[in-house]
Design an enzyme around this catalytic site. Structure first.
Site, mmCIF file in Angstrom:
data_model
loop_
_atom_site.group_PDB
_atom_site.id
_atom_site.type_symbol
_atom_site.label_atom_id
_atom_site.label_comp_id
_atom_site.label_asym_id
_atom_site.label_seq_id
_atom_site.Cartn_x
_atom_site.Cartn_y
_atom_site.Cartn_z
ATOM 1 N N ASP A 132 -1.741 -0.542 6.429
ATOM 2 C CA ASP A 132 -1.940 0.027 7.762
ATOM 3 C C ASP A 132 -3.361 0.490 8.017
ATOM 4 O O ASP A 132 -3.701 0.839 9.145
ATOM 5 C CB ASP A 132 -0.976 1.197 7.996
ATOM 6 C CG ASP A 132 -1.265 2.369 7.061
ATOM 7 O OD1 ASP A 132 -2.000 2.177 6.070
ATOM 8 O OD2 ASP A 132 -0.765 3.481 7.327
ATOM 9 N N THR A 151 0.284 4.680 0.852
ATOM 10 C CA THR A 151 0.214 5.565 2.010
ATOM 11 C C THR A 151 0.542 4.800 3.287
ATOM 12 O O THR A 151 -0.075 3.785 3.590
ATOM 13 C CB THR A 151 -1.183 6.199 2.126
ATOM 14 O OG1 THR A 151 -1.507 6.821 0.887
ATOM 15 C CG2 THR A 151 -1.227 7.213 3.243
ATOM 16 N N ASP A 157 0.860 -1.171 0.000
ATOM 17 C CA ASP A 157 0.000 0.000 0.000
ATOM 18 C C ASP A 157 0.898 1.222 0.000
ATOM 19 O O ASP A 157 1.937 1.239 0.667
ATOM 20 C CB ASP A 157 -0.894 -0.020 1.247
ATOM 21 C CG ASP A 157 -1.779 1.204 1.307
ATOM 22 O OD1 ASP A 157 -2.364 1.553 0.271
ATOM 23 O OD2 ASP A 157 -1.882 1.801 2.389
#
Length: 799
Positions: free
Chosen positions: A544, A297, A295
């Site tokens: 996250d 970000t 991912d």
């Protein structure tokens, strides 16, 4: 009871009554379980029985193998206790802390400190820790996919049930805890079906399978050994000693120990890097990873952002100024009880409504959702509806979307602020087509790329690990970040909305053939991971946020960032507590070290088992005394297997693990064991033909051959021969020579050399065996390489 929460006295009363959220810890097993696993095994029971027998009937020299088993068990217990302490301490650091309202104030507590009737506060990304009823709801949406399998978020209103194991994806709220501890839904699922511990260990299963095969050989061989040796030996004691000497080496007792020790040491090593391994077999899974999905970000970029600028748009504008835009952004930010990184940057840069004195009372709020890609609110006093989100969603087909793509191509994150005179529905589920929002301004945010991202990606490329960046952000923006980091294929980012939904093969081919994907929904992330797995890849997923949870859950190995959402940490097998992306290479390398070295030393243990089996069969058929006493087997086993294996098991090993562990190990171990056993028997038989031969000279000749051939196996397994490996092998050879040269050593181990010609002949037989072993090793490595090529070809073929 109202929503002010329990008082301190009410909490104390419930704690005293045991109405708390105490559940068995999942981070590691108990002390009792560790002791039982290392002591009460089938093999330890067998060898322990033989040990007691030898203490009764034989000299202490022939009981040394029992002390080795005791020592091994102690090593295993100590190492696992070290791992347990590491796991437990890290689990406390990485544990999500629920928010509760007590005495009318918000506070954070440990999950196991929750009590019945607690008012638990809920926000985006938080895992629901207990079962209960919703008391407050502001656009509260909950994902129950881990419980029901349904990925669509469920809107929760006051009075609705909220189940533990689900997590909040949007909005805020509060709930009253009605079922806690083992009564909660998730606790029951975990207890009944181990819902959240599904990592499979081929290594552990393979060792168990090998042990099963050896048991089939051990039982008949042991019966043959007992019958023959007790009937032909010079006495009962000698017969029992030689019977035990043939049975004990067939048991690969150290293999099970080394497997658990290697896992435990891996946990401790990763723990020192602030890496929490929530499921031990995950270390093995890391060794097999050939694809890492990232991912953007929070993984490639740092979690924090800053507002880079606001661009008021001309098209369709209604005279808004930048100051007015900032006022609107401040009003939207004030609605966020727990803002994400994007809103936190906007709130920091734009004054809130309290600062401006303006009245922005929200009538209806639509919290941000990863699925719809926007949030918004309808304000009172005719202020209308304001939406903030993805430009290509809110402004699809407009000049604003094209301008946003142009701005985002430089790596900035771009949001679109839009206005609509229409009101949001009560459930906030309006579509953008219903609202027909008018673009007002572009809000650009700057993301800081992690300093360790580029070298980490370069490491994976060198290790032939495929990388896939999948993000919910604009594809062009994601591609720009990936290009800065030098990711192959980043110049051609793919908009996930254009991916084919059917057939599945076309979707999988697109995922296989590209590296960067933007505008990916949480469901698509999950589908991408599953598509890669279906094509034979071993996939690790890092993330996250709540939008990563489904993908983390369905990946072979889920890796969550320590500051990520509680839901992401809950489903991941590994948590990077310090959020250092640079830790990932160490994590993968540790997995490869564990699996590669266990496979390496397995050859040593299994060669011993099969050589002993052949010696038992040949001496049984020939009705000959077994050529070794237990003390001889202990000496050879310690110097060529036991001591070297501990060093080899902890050595660096960067080779990527592959499936087929049992096949590869047995391919070499079976013929090599037969060669060594055959060589020892030939040497023993030739020594019996020598003039003046005695049983001590015969068994000494056999032991010289067996030790030399076993040392040859050690040299093969230890390749490539680095300086420390050469020193290790040389030390073992030197210790054997020392034992045979010193008078005390010869007496202790009952060694007696015959004529020098007999000794030379023993070495000659060992040299012939070493040549055959070299041929077998090269043949097995060639077959392994063929298997690897076939496996890669199967992965490359369309599913």
């Amino acid at each position: 009871m109202d929503g002010t929460g329990l008082t301190r006295a009410q909490v104390a009363e419930r704690v005293a009554d045991g109405r708390t959220n105490q559940v068995p810890a999942r981070s590691s097993r108990s002390l009792g379980a560790i002791v039982r696993a290392n002591v009460f095994t089938w093999f330890n029971g067998l060898i322990g029985t033989l040990f007691v027998i030898m203490l009764v009937v034989g000299p202490i020299q022939d009981s040394l193998f029992g002390f080795v088993i005791i020592f091994n068990a102690l090593i295993g217990i100590v190492q696992e206790l070290r791992a347990k302490r590491t796991l437990d301490s890290l689990a406390i650091v990485g544990e999500a802390r629920p928010r509760v309202r007590r005495d009318g104030a918000e506070q954070q507590v440990q999950s196991d400190e929750l009590v019945l009737d607690d008012v638990v506060l809920l926000g985006p990304g938080e895992k629901i820790p207990v079962d209960g009823v919703v008391l407050e709801s502001t656009a509260l949406e909950v994902d129950e996919s881990l419980l029901t399998g349904e990925a669509d978020p469920v809107r929760k209103g006051v009075g609705d049930e909220a189940l533990s194991g689900s997590f909040v994806v949007a909005g805020q709220g509060a709930m009253r805890a009605e079922r806690v501890g083992s009564d909660a839904h998730a606790a029951k699922l975990a207890a009944e079906a181990q819902e959240f511990t599904l990592v499979r260990s081929e290594l552990r299963d393979g060792v168990s399978q090998i042990i099963k095969y050896l048991t089939y050989l051990l039982v008949p061989a042991a019966i043959l050994q007992i019958i023959v040796q007790t009937s032909i030996a010079g006495g009962f004691r000698d017969g029992v000693s030689r019977t035990v000497a043939g049975i004990v080496p067939m048991v690969p007792e150290g293999l099970v120990l080394l497997t658990s020790v290697a896992f435990a040491v891996g946990v401790v090593r990763l723990g020192r890097r602030n890496c929490l391994v929530q499921e031990l077999p995950a270390i093995e899974g890391l060794a097999r990873v050939d694809t890492v999905c990232l991912d953007k970000t929070g993984t490639l970029t740092e979690g924090g952002m800053r507002l880079a600028g606001i661009e008021v748009l001309d098209a369709g504008a209604n005279g808004e100024t930048e100051a007015q835009v900032r006022e609107v952004l401040g009003a939207l930010g004030a609605l966020e009880e727990r803002p994400n990184a994007t809103m936190a940057a906007i709130i920091e840069a734009c004054p809130g409504t309290a600062a401006t004195g303006a009245n922005w009372a929200a009538q209806t709020v639509a919290a941000f959702s990863s699925a719809r890609k926007w949030s918004g609110a309808t304000f009172a006093d005719g202020r209308g509806t304001w939406l903030l989100g993805a430009p290509d969603i809110l402004g699809a087909g407009t000049p604003a979307a094209r301008r946003a793509e142009e701005v985002g191509s430089g790596g900035l994150r771009v949001l679109l602020l839009s206005y609509s005179p229409k009101e949001l529905s009560a459930d906030g589920e309006n579509s953008t087509a219903d609202l027909a929002p008018r673009p007002v301004a572009l809000v650009t945010l700057e993301q800081r790329i992690r300093e360790d991202a580029a070298p980490t990606l370069a490491y994976f490329e060198r290790q032939s690990v495929n990388l896939k960046v999948i993000s919910g952000d604009n594809a062009v923006s994601v591609g720009a970040v990936a290009q800065v980091l030098g990711l192959p294929g980043a110049e051609h980012p793919v908009d996930a909305r254009e991916l084919p939904e059917a057939p599945a093969t076309e979707f999988a081919e697109e995922i296989e053939g590209n590296s960067v994907f933007g505008r990916v929904t949480p469901r698509q992330k999950q589908q991408m991971v599953l598509a890669l797995r279906d094509r034979g890849h071993t996939v690790a997923m890092t993330g996250d946020g709540v939008n990563d949870v489904l993908a983390l859950k369905n990946a072979d190995i889920g890796i969550a960032m320590g500051s990520g959402s509680g839901a992401a940490r809950a489903v991941a097998q590994i948590v990077l507590l310090d959020e250092r992306f640079a830790t990932l290479p160490s994590v993968v390398a540790e997995g490869r070290r564990v699996v590669g070295n266990i496979e390496r030393v397995s050859n040593l243990f299994l060669v011993k088992s099969f050589e002993s089996f052949l010696l038992v069969v040949l001496t049984g058929i020939g009705r000959l005394p077994y050529p070794f006493l237990p003390r001889h087997s202990t000496l050879v086993g310690t110097l060529t297997i036991g001591a070297p294996s501990f060093f080899l098991a902890l050595a660096p090993n960067l080779a990527r693990a592959r499936t087929g562990f049992v096949r590869r190990v047995l391919r070499f171990a079976i013929p090599a064991g037969l060669v060594n056993g055959g060589a020892a028997f030939v040497s023993y038989y030739l020594a019996r033909l020598a003039p003046g031969a005695t049983l001590p000279t015969e068994q000494t000749s056999a032991m010289i051959t067996l030790f030399t051939a076993s040392l040859a196996v050690l040299l093969l397994v230890a390749r490539p021969l680095l300086w420390w490996k050469s020193l290790l092998v040389g030390t073992m050879a030197g210790l054997f020579v020392l034992v045979t040269v010193l008078p005390y050593g010869r007496k202790f181990f009952q060694l007696q050399f015959g004529a020098w010609q007999q000794t030379v002949l023993s070495f000659a037989v060992a040299v012939v065996a070493a040549v055959v072993l070299e041929i077998l090793w090269r043949w097995s490595r060639a077959k392994d390489a063929e298997d690897a090529e076939d496996a890669e070809a199967r992965v490359a073929e369309p599913a």
